[in-house]
Design an enzyme around this catalytic site. Sequence first.
Site, PDB file in Angstrom:
ATOM      1  N   SER A  85       0.773  -1.097   0.032  1.00  0.00           N
ATOM      2  CA  SER A  85       0.069   0.198   0.004  1.00  0.00           C
ATOM      3  C   SER A  85       0.602   1.300   0.083  1.00  0.00           C
ATOM      4  O   SER A  85       0.190   2.304  -0.027  1.00  0.00           O
ATOM      5  CB  SER A  85      -1.020   0.131   1.282  1.00  0.00           C
ATOM      6  OG  SER A  85      -1.981  -0.724   0.735  1.00  0.00           O
ATOM      7  N   ALA A 107     -10.491 -16.853  -3.062  1.00  0.00           N
ATOM      8  CA  ALA A 107     -10.273 -18.318  -2.947  1.00  0.00           C
ATOM      9  C   ALA A 107      -8.967 -18.823  -3.710  1.00  0.00           C
ATOM     10  O   ALA A 107      -8.149 -19.501  -3.331  1.00  0.00           O
ATOM     11  CB  ALA A 107     -11.471 -18.902  -3.413  1.00  0.00           C
ATOM     12  N   TYR A 109     -10.648   1.850   6.359  1.00  0.00           N
ATOM     13  CA  TYR A 109      -9.697   1.527   5.168  1.00  0.00           C
ATOM     14  C   TYR A 109     -10.102   0.397   4.318  1.00  0.00           C
ATOM     15  O   TYR A 109     -10.719  -0.594   4.684  1.00  0.00           O
ATOM     16  CB  TYR A 109      -8.358   1.240   5.702  1.00  0.00           C
ATOM     17  CG  TYR A 109      -7.203   1.099   5.059  1.00  0.00           C
ATOM     18  CD1 TYR A 109      -6.350   1.949   5.051  1.00  0.00           C
ATOM     19  CD2 TYR A 109      -6.960  -0.019   4.132  1.00  0.00           C
ATOM     20  CE1 TYR A 109      -5.069   1.968   4.462  1.00  0.00           C
ATOM     21  CE2 TYR A 109      -5.834   0.065   3.365  1.00  0.00           C
ATOM     22  CZ  TYR A 109      -5.028   0.980   3.480  1.00  0.00           C
ATOM     23  OH  TYR A 109      -3.651   0.993   2.599  1.00  0.00           O
ATOM     24  N   SER A 110     -10.257   0.810   2.991  1.00  0.00           N
ATOM     25  CA  SER A 110     -10.828  -0.201   1.890  1.00  0.00           C
ATOM     26  C   SER A 110      -9.795  -0.058   0.689  1.00  0.00           C
ATOM     27  O   SER A 110      -9.888   1.140   0.183  1.00  0.00           O
ATOM     28  CB  SER A 110     -12.207   0.132   1.673  1.00  0.00           C
ATOM     29  OG  SER A 110     -12.653  -0.689   0.560  1.00  0.00           O
TER      30      SER A 110
END
Length: 410
Positions: free
Chosen positions: A115, A177, A217-218
């Site tokens: 990030s 997944a 936070y996304s």
Amino acid sequence: MNGFGFKSLPAQGHVVFRKAAAFGALAASVGGLVGLVAPAAHAAPARSMSAESSATPANHTTALQDAANKLVADGMPGVVILVRNGNTLTTTAAGEADLATHRAITPRDHVRVGSVTKMFTATMVLQLAAEHRISLGDSVERWLPGLVPNGHAITVRQLLNHTSGLFDYTGDADLMAPYMNSDGTLRPSRHYVSPRELVAAATKHAPLFPSGQGWSYSNTNYILLGLVIEAATHHSFNSELEHRIIKPLGLHDTALPTRSVKVQDPAAHGYELYGKAGGPSDLTEMSPSWAWAAGGVTSTVGDVARFEAALLAGRLLPQKELNQMKEMLATRDAAIPRYGLGLMEVDMCGHKLFGHGGDVPGYHTNALSTADARTQIVMITNSGLDTFTKAMATDWSAVAKVALCSSGAR
């Protein structure tokens, strides 16, 4: 990434962190790690090196090297630290870049910085705002019609400062997944997912709160910002990144892979320290597509420091936009107490520091700088934050204190 965590996925024998408290592991003023795990079985040998660009007090350089060696002794495969104090630049490394070949890690090694990418993305959005090509008050619907439910009520600014309320797609089990083993641990995967698929995975979940009425936070926010940049410029996100930041600053060791699972050479392999009998899990060859504009950049400590110094010195943004970037919201989140437009703020040893953390499978990064970029620290390890032991988290924080509290940093 700080935080890029896989949310709401079951794990056995370890805890998958919900949001990487990168600054929580670093600054005393911020809370502790969200997820801690059982001690890892492997401990890499403390192979070390350090260098400085001008006279540095020998005891400070030795203290930094000792702190890096301690992290390796705790079980981290490798660590690289860069500290700037005025005109003095010190780099320190310990441990290994590749546990299979036992190659020592060096400051030249490339890693996934997670990030920290958000600082790059936010900078480009603010450049476009300065050019009057977009407005921070523009709605998502204005640039990406029909993509986000209620997109007319969500602004570009709310994407930048995480007040959109949008669900973080990393919490969607179906989407994640392909990157998970049945026991909840991560595995290398070449599975490609497009930015719009990431958004679709997020928007099938209800918003966490009405836009502008909370903070969460996304990573979805920064995927959308990448798409906004493409819509406003009619160029790919990658080409804008090259044109606006990488080439002007000469960041020859920085890239944004999308389909390639490789990290450019020389590469530090990235590991998750699950404590399994076979040792750390090598997750270097992981598709970066799920991270993209929210966390897909690969770089080195030197390039990250050069970028952040240029940003805070005003070489990338006019003063108005830089000031907007540093306007902080109190988040009520102990891990990330103050967040601006792609920048976090922490206090340590009398310094007000700006920057970001970064976490992707196998790698953890912190980049912090004073507003004048005279004091900086960039810390990288090729081990995932979600599998840090308590000792690693404590000693990671200790490195920052050695760098910033004991160096006479201004």
